[in-house]
Motif scaffolding. Sequence first.
Motif, PDB file in Angstrom:
ATOM      1  N   TYR A 149      -6.227  -4.050  -3.361  1.00  0.00           N
ATOM      2  CA  TYR A 149      -7.258  -4.201  -2.334  1.00  0.00           C
ATOM      3  C   TYR A 149      -7.322  -5.650  -1.844  1.00  0.00           C
ATOM      4  CZ  TYR A 149     -11.686  -4.054   0.132  1.00  0.00           C
ATOM      5  OH  TYR A 149     -12.635  -4.150   1.107  1.00  0.00           O
ATOM      6  N   LEU A 150      -7.362  -6.583  -2.780  1.00  0.00           N
ATOM      7  CA  LEU A 150      -7.470  -7.996  -2.413  1.00  0.00           C
ATOM      8  C   LEU A 150      -6.254  -8.485  -1.616  1.00  0.00           C
ATOM      9  CD1 LEU A 150      -9.048  -9.439  -5.671  1.00  0.00           C
ATOM     10  CD2 LEU A 150     -10.175  -9.095  -3.450  1.00  0.00           C
ATOM     11  N   ALA A 151      -5.100  -7.946  -1.919  1.00  0.00           N
ATOM     12  CA  ALA A 151      -3.890  -8.339  -1.186  1.00  0.00           C
ATOM     13  C   ALA A 151      -3.875  -7.741   0.218  1.00  0.00           C
ATOM     14  CB  ALA A 151      -2.647  -7.904  -1.954  1.00  0.00           C
ATOM     15  N   ALA A 152      -4.328  -6.505   0.351  1.00  0.00           N
ATOM     16  CA  ALA A 152      -4.252  -5.817   1.641  1.00  0.00           C
ATOM     17  C   ALA A 152      -5.397  -6.188   2.581  1.00  0.00           C
ATOM     18  CB  ALA A 152      -4.229  -4.307   1.425  1.00  0.00           C
ATOM     19  N   PHE A 153      -6.514  -6.658   2.048  1.00  0.00           N
ATOM     20  CA  PHE A 153      -7.663  -6.972   2.894  1.00  0.00           C
ATOM     21  C   PHE A 153      -7.326  -7.972   4.012  1.00  0.00           C
ATOM     22  CE2 PHE A 153     -11.343  -9.506   4.043  1.00  0.00           C
ATOM     23  CZ  PHE A 153     -12.211  -8.522   4.500  1.00  0.00           C
TER      24      PHE A 153
END
Length: 167
Positions: free
Chosen positions: A148-152
């Motif tokens: 999630y943190l990478a794709a945000f």
Amino acid sequence: MEHGPETHTHDCCAHDKPATPADGGHPKSSFSTAAHATLHCLTGCVIGELAGLIIGVTLGLHPYTSMALSTVLAYISGFSLTIFPLMRRTGFTFKSALKTIWLGEAISIGVMELVMNSVDYHMGGVRAGSVFNPLFWEALAAAVPAGYLAAFPVNAWLIGKELKRCH
């Protein structure tokens, strides 16, 4: 009836502008739009990721084979969670819906899967030997928020460039 991307009338990402009291709306921030799009993407990725890893670990497949399977299933589930609702909502054909969303989804899912598989591999979850091994679930529990943190920020950028539509 065939519709192209240009006839898409409900695109909350492209219309990510402050609403006026006259139209009864509330402002929608880019942050919340990107957060929603990333959560939606994560849902599809986790479904495929979990299914692929469970199959791979249970069958004793090589870790890279398990990760490839989980990535393919993540793409299938991620695209399905986007395409079919878009078709229902807009009347698009499958081909038109795919043309509308493919690039943004492909990039978003790719980033998410790269990070999730990397975390899972390095923590040993994909090599846990059994889904009953706590390491399998610990690695997955770390991989999901990392994805999630990478794709945000990727989704925020894609939305800003109108390459991704929210769902």
